[in-house]
Design a protein around this motif. Structure first.
Motif, PDB file in Angstrom:
ATOM      1  N   CYS A 392       0.831  -1.205   0.000  1.00 29.78           N
ATOM      2  CA  CYS A 392       0.000   0.000   0.000  1.00 29.78           C
ATOM      3  C   CYS A 392       0.867   1.257   0.000  1.00 29.78           C
ATOM      4  O   CYS A 392       0.598   2.218  -0.734  1.00 29.78           O
ATOM      5  CB  CYS A 392      -0.933  -0.001   1.218  1.00 29.78           C
ATOM      6  SG  CYS A 392      -2.269  -1.222   1.137  1.00 29.78           S
ATOM      7  N   LEU A 393       1.918   1.257   0.831  1.00 35.00           N
ATOM      8  CA  LEU A 393       2.817   2.412   0.903  1.00 35.00           C
ATOM      9  C   LEU A 393       3.443   2.699  -0.452  1.00 35.00           C
ATOM     10  O   LEU A 393       3.463   3.856  -0.914  1.00 35.00           O
ATOM     11  CB  LEU A 393       3.901   2.144   1.945  1.00 35.00           C
ATOM     12  CG  LEU A 393       4.959   3.234   2.122  1.00 35.00           C
ATOM     13  CD1 LEU A 393       4.350   4.472   2.752  1.00 35.00           C
ATOM     14  CD2 LEU A 393       6.129   2.714   2.967  1.00 35.00           C
ATOM     15  N   LYS A 394       3.964   1.647  -1.106  1.00 35.48           N
ATOM     16  CA  LYS A 394       4.672   1.836  -2.366  1.00 35.48           C
ATOM     17  C   LYS A 394       3.738   2.191  -3.523  1.00 35.48           C
ATOM     18  O   LYS A 394       4.183   2.766  -4.520  1.00 35.48           O
ATOM     19  CB  LYS A 394       5.477   0.576  -2.708  1.00 35.48           C
ATOM     20  CG  LYS A 394       6.665   0.347  -1.780  1.00 35.48           C
ATOM     21  CD  LYS A 394       7.600   1.553  -1.795  1.00 35.48           C
ATOM     22  CE  LYS A 394       8.786   1.388  -0.870  1.00 35.48           C
ATOM     23  NZ  LYS A 394       9.648   2.616  -0.849  1.00 35.48           N
ATOM     24  N   THR A 395       2.472   1.841  -3.421  1.00 35.01           N
ATOM     25  CA  THR A 395       1.522   2.193  -4.486  1.00 35.01           C
ATOM     26  C   THR A 395       0.778   3.491  -4.188  1.00 35.01           C
ATOM     27  O   THR A 395      -0.098   3.893  -4.960  1.00 35.01           O
ATOM     28  CB  THR A 395       0.511   1.056  -4.710  1.00 35.01           C
ATOM     29  OG1 THR A 395      -0.107   0.712  -3.462  1.00 35.01           O
ATOM     30  CG2 THR A 395       1.187  -0.171  -5.289  1.00 35.01           C
ATOM     31  N   GLY A 396       1.113   4.131  -3.070  1.00 36.82           N
ATOM     32  CA  GLY A 396       0.576   5.459  -2.782  1.00 36.82           C
ATOM     33  C   GLY A 396      -0.854   5.490  -2.292  1.00 36.82           C
ATOM     34  O   GLY A 396      -1.554   6.498  -2.486  1.00 36.82           O
ATOM     35  N   VAL A 397      -1.303   4.429  -1.654  1.00 35.16           N
ATOM     36  CA  VAL A 397      -2.653   4.425  -1.079  1.00 35.16           C
ATOM     37  C   VAL A 397      -2.537   4.314   0.434  1.00 35.16           C
ATOM     38  O   VAL A 397      -1.491   3.915   0.964  1.00 35.16           O
ATOM     39  CB  VAL A 397      -3.513   3.271  -1.649  1.00 35.16           C
ATOM     40  CG1 VAL A 397      -3.590   3.371  -3.166  1.00 35.16           C
ATOM     41  CG2 VAL A 397      -2.980   1.912  -1.224  1.00 35.16           C
TER      42      VAL A 397
END
Length: 427
Positions: A392-397
């Motif tokens: 989630c962090l790396k996909t910006g959510v």
């Protein structure tokens, strides 16, 4: 917080690596999976062609949470908000009644240009589109029959509607560069026990043959057929049963759609996948939560969802299976329902991908059922949550429940501001 998430991920990566599981590779594969998010959760299956028409075909939505979308612009706005809280790039599943046009076509008159705003929006958002003919909530489906109707004229109306839907699906696929899946479900059936079960099915078979007669490039559109066991008003007999569509799909090389709520309460969708996959070119799933038969509750990460994910991953079926969602709940925030259901589905897939599948298969083949059971149980408490948070962090959510406050803000600032009157489209 990002440092804590990254540290937790590094520890999790080391733990999984001891069993030959490359979490970086897993996340790369997870990002390729597209879930088809159903538009009808956002407005309680009303659509925009016949908004004054009562729901029919055994479909019922309960609850009166404020903020249902009243026009295509609002529905797209709500979907954008949901996707901003869901990792990855996915698809939107449209029913024919969600046309964005002032022309007011009947269902047998729909054309690709009636959906041009949806295509333009999907291009802008980087999304794919799937499609469904709407064989319910229409005056010509009022007696509970469509493609199997004994009246030639009414049956032809629905044939023409399904033909038009396939062309629209092909238009979506060609324009967006992502294959559209066009799924046919009909509500046809009897409330009480019929004398003649075969004639309606023969009419349905002939209707489908006519619907599918026009060749369409499978790179643009794939056809699917969806069964059901029971419906409100068709408790005793459903024309399009599982056996009917399983036979028709295999014979005619169509995707067979399995809806989690369309079987006996003791049946599971997961148990059918490995059998059907041996004899079909592909499957379509409608992931739902049938708390009481086909009750279409919001998907959560329960045992059956995990088993569905495991079957897809363990048998390498993700490449030939199209994953769609199908639930509608008007008792809670509709945008939050999308987020909960979609995130749960992706999380289940991630958990399945983080199992030592080869080791488990080898133990099973060797008759070492102790190892099989022990490892299966131990991996339930492995830190997949740390991998999910990192994804989630790396996909910006939003990570973990942080998305909920965003959904609440959207509810306060947008959904609760919608009055009873129809407002201009929001683009």
């Amino acid at each position: 917080m990002s440092n804590e998430i990254e540290k937790a991920y590094e520890l999790a990566r080391e733990q999984y690596a001891k069993h030959g599981i490359d979490t970086d590779h897993v996340l790369e594969q997870l990002a390729k999976i597209k879930v088809s998010v159903h538009c009808w959760q956002g407005d309680d299956v009303r659509g925009f062609l016949f908004q004054d028409q009562d729901l029919s075909g055994g479909i019922s939505v309960t609850g009166s949470h404020p903020g249902a979308a009243r026009n295509p612009g609002e529905l797209r706005q709500d979907l954008e908000q949901a996707f901003s809280m869901i990792p990855g790039k996915h698809k939107v599943n449209l029913h024919a009644i969600y046309a964005d046009t002032d022309e007011g076509p009947d269902l047998d008159e729909i054309l690709p240009h009636h959906y041009e705003p949806w295509v333009a929006w999907a291009k802008q958002q980087g999304l794919g589109l799937d499609f469904n003919p709407t064989c319910f909530s229409h005056e010509k489906s009022g007696d509970g029959f469509t493609l199997s109707h004994p009246d030639d004229g009414i049956r032809q109306f629905w044939i023409d509607h399904c033909k038009a839907s396939r062309r629209i699906g092909a238009y979506f696929g060609e324009e967006l560069g992502q294959t559209c899946v066009t799924n046919i479900w009909i509500p046809d059936g009897y409330k009480d026990t019929p004398v003649d079960r075969m004639s309606p099915r023969k009419r349905l078979m002939e209707s489908l043959d006519e619907v599918f007669a026009e060749p369409i490039d499978p790179a643009f559109n794939l056809d699917a057929v969806e069964s059901k066991l029971f419906g409100l008003g068709s408790e005793a007999y459903v024309v399009g049963s599982h056996e009917f569509y399983m036979g028709y799909g295999m014979k005619n090389q169509k995707l067979i759609c399995l809806d989690a709520g369309h079987f006996h309460p003791t049946e599971t969708l997961s148990g059918k996948l490995s059998s059907l996959a041996l004899f079909t070119s592909g499957l379509l799933l409608h992931v739902s939560r049938p708390m009481r038969w086909d009750s279409d509750h919001v998907v959560v990460m329960d045992d059956e969802l995990l088993e569905i994910a495991r079957e897809l991953v363990r048998h390498q079926l993700l490449g030939s299976t199209h994953i769609g969602l199908d639930f509608f709940d008007a008792s809670i925030n509709r945008v939050a329902a999308w987020v909960i259901g979609t995130r749960s589905t992706i999380k289940a897939l991630l958990r399945a991908m983080l199992e030592p599948i080869d080791v488990l298969k080898q133990a099973e083949l060797a008759g070492d059922f102790t190892t099989r059971l022990a490892l299966t149980e131990e991996f339930k408490s492995y830190p997949f949550g740390a991998v999910w948070d990192y994804y989630c962090l790396k996909t910006g959510v939003p990570v973990r429940e942080a998305w909920l406050e965003q959904a609440k803000d959207y509810e306060r600032n947008v959904l609760l501001q919608r009055g009873a009157q129809v407002s201009p489209a929001v683009e």
